[in-house]
Design a protein around this motif. Structure first.
Motif, PDB file in Angstrom:
ATOM      1  N   HIS A   1       0.092   4.876  -1.815  1.00 22.93           N
ATOM      2  CA  HIS A   1       0.626   6.053  -1.129  1.00 22.93           C
ATOM      3  C   HIS A   1       2.134   6.040  -1.338  1.00 22.93           C
ATOM      4  CE1 HIS A   1       2.180   8.221   2.451  1.00 22.93           C
ATOM      5  NE2 HIS A   1       1.230   9.050   2.103  1.00 22.93           N
ATOM      6  N   THR A   2       2.675   7.060  -1.984  1.00 28.67           N
ATOM      7  CA  THR A   2       4.107   7.078  -2.278  1.00 28.67           C
ATOM      8  C   THR A   2       4.876   7.776  -1.164  1.00 28.67           C
ATOM      9  OG1 THR A   2       3.854   9.103  -3.557  1.00 28.67           O
ATOM     10  CG2 THR A   2       3.798   7.029  -4.769  1.00 28.67           C
TER      11      THR A   2
ATOM     12  N   GLU B   1       2.053   7.987 -10.318  1.00 31.34           N
ATOM     13  CA  GLU B   1       0.751   8.178 -10.953  1.00 31.34           C
ATOM     14  C   GLU B   1      -0.309   7.214 -10.453  1.00 31.34           C
ATOM     15  OE1 GLU B   1       1.620   7.796 -15.087  1.00 31.34           O
ATOM     16  OE2 GLU B   1       2.858   9.594 -15.120  1.00 31.34           O
ATOM     17  N   ASP B   2       0.063   6.143  -9.771  1.00 31.12           N
ATOM     18  CA  ASP B   2      -0.894   5.153  -9.303  1.00 31.12           C
ATOM     19  C   ASP B   2      -1.638   5.708  -8.094  1.00 31.12           C
ATOM     20  OD1 ASP B   2      -2.348   2.907  -8.807  1.00 31.12           O
ATOM     21  OD2 ASP B   2      -0.638   1.554  -8.610  1.00 31.12           O
ATOM     22  N   SER B   3      -2.958   5.905  -8.239  1.00 34.57           N
ATOM     23  CA  SER B   3      -3.743   6.532  -7.177  1.00 34.57           C
ATOM     24  C   SER B   3      -4.022   5.587  -6.016  1.00 34.57           C
ATOM     25  CB  SER B   3      -5.059   7.051  -7.745  1.00 34.57           C
ATOM     26  OG  SER B   3      -5.801   5.963  -8.289  1.00 34.57           O
ATOM     27  N   ALA B   4      -3.897   4.282  -6.216  1.00 38.86           N
ATOM     28  CA  ALA B   4      -4.172   3.322  -5.161  1.00 38.86           C
ATOM     29  C   ALA B   4      -3.005   3.170  -4.189  1.00 38.86           C
ATOM     30  CB  ALA B   4      -4.499   1.959  -5.769  1.00 38.86           C
TER      31      ALA B   4
ATOM     32  N   TYR C   1       0.810  -1.218   0.000  1.00 36.26           N
ATOM     33  CA  TYR C   1       0.000   0.000   0.000  1.00 36.26           C
ATOM     34  C   TYR C   1       0.841   1.264   0.000  1.00 36.26           C
ATOM     35  CZ  TYR C   1      -3.064  -3.714   1.462  1.00 36.26           C
ATOM     36  OH  TYR C   1      -3.723  -4.895   1.516  1.00 36.26           O
ATOM     37  N   GLU C   2       2.043   1.178   0.497  1.00 36.17           N
ATOM     38  CA  GLU C   2       2.983   2.298   0.489  1.00 36.17           C
ATOM     39  C   GLU C   2       4.238   1.845  -0.236  1.00 36.17           C
ATOM     40  OE1 GLU C   2       1.861   4.118   4.883  1.00 36.17           O
ATOM     41  OE2 GLU C   2       3.812   3.259   4.536  1.00 36.17           O
TER      42      GLU C   2
END
Length: 183
Positions: free
Chosen positions: A156-157, A151-154, A44-45
Motif C-alpha cells: 500500500h503506497t 507498481e507493486d500490488s502487495a 506493508y505500507e
C-alpha cells in the motif's frame, strides 16, 4: 497607597498574561493528543519517494563508453571501470563496471556528469544486507531495474508526508485517541 494599587494591578496583569501563555500551551498539547497517529506500517505500507530521490544507481552497459568521468567526479573515486583498448578501432571497450554501495554516499555526481546517460538513480532504498561485501554490485546487478513501489500490488503506497498539508492524511482508524479513551 497608589503605588501599592499599581503594583497589585501590574501583578494581576502579569499573572493573567502568564495564564494565557500556559493556556495556549495546553491547547497545543491537547490538539496533538487528540490527533490520530500517522505512523507507517513499513513492510506493508511504503512512502512513495520524491521525484528527485537518490536511490540505488542503475547502469546500462551498452551505453557506457568507458570514459571514466564518473570516477573522476566521484568524491571517493568509487566506481571501478575496467576496460581494454581495441587497437583496430582505437576505442575503449568496457570489460566490467562495479559500484560498492557500502561506501557510496549517493551524491549523484556520477549520474549528473555521465555524457552518455548510462547511469541513473532509481527509487530503490532497501539496500540492507547482513554481509557488506554483497553491497558491491557489478554491471549485471546494476543493470537490474527494481520493482517500482507504485507498481507493486502487495504494498500500500503512501504519498510523501513532507508534502501533505495538515489534515490531509488520516491516521489509523483502530487506534485510540483522547476523546475515544474518555468516552
Amino acid at each position: 497607597m497608589f503605588t501599592m494599587v499599581n503594583g497589585l494591578q501590574n501583578y494581576s496583569e502579569q499573572a493573567i498574561q502568564a495564564a494565557r501563555y500556559i493556556g495556549q500551551g495546553f491547547v497545543v498539547t491537547l490538539d496533538h493528543m487528540n490527533r490520530l497517529p500517522m505512523t507507517i506500517q513499513y513492510p506493508y505500507e511504503k512512502l512513495i519517494p520524491s521525484e528527485r530521490f537518490r536511490g540505488r544507481i542503475h547502469f546500462e552497459f551498452d551505453k557506457c563508453i568507458a570514459c571514466e568521468v564518473c570516477v573522476r567526479v566521484c568524491p571517493i573515486n568509487l566506481p571501478v571501470v575496467d576496460w581494454k583498448l581495441r587497437k583496430n578501432k582505437r576505442k575503449k571497450q568496457l570489460k566490467s563496471y562495479s559500484i560498492d554501495f557500502g561506501v557510496c554516499i549517493f551524491c549523484g555526481n556520477c549520474v549528473e556528469y555521465c555524457p552518455t546517460n548510462c547511469l541513473s538513480m532509481t527509487e530503490e532504498y532497501e539496500l540492507s544486507i547482513y554481509d557488506r561485501h554483497e553491497l558491491n554490485y557489478d554491471q549485471i546487478a546494476l543493470g537490474r531495474l527494481p520493482i517500482s513501489v507504485i507498481e507493486d500490488s502487495a504494498i500500500h503506497t503512501i504519498p510523501s508526508l513532507t508534502h501533505l498539508a495538515k489534515g490531509v492524511m488520516e491516521g489509523h482508524s483502530n487506534s485510540r485517541n483522547i476523546t475515544k479513551f474518555l468516552d
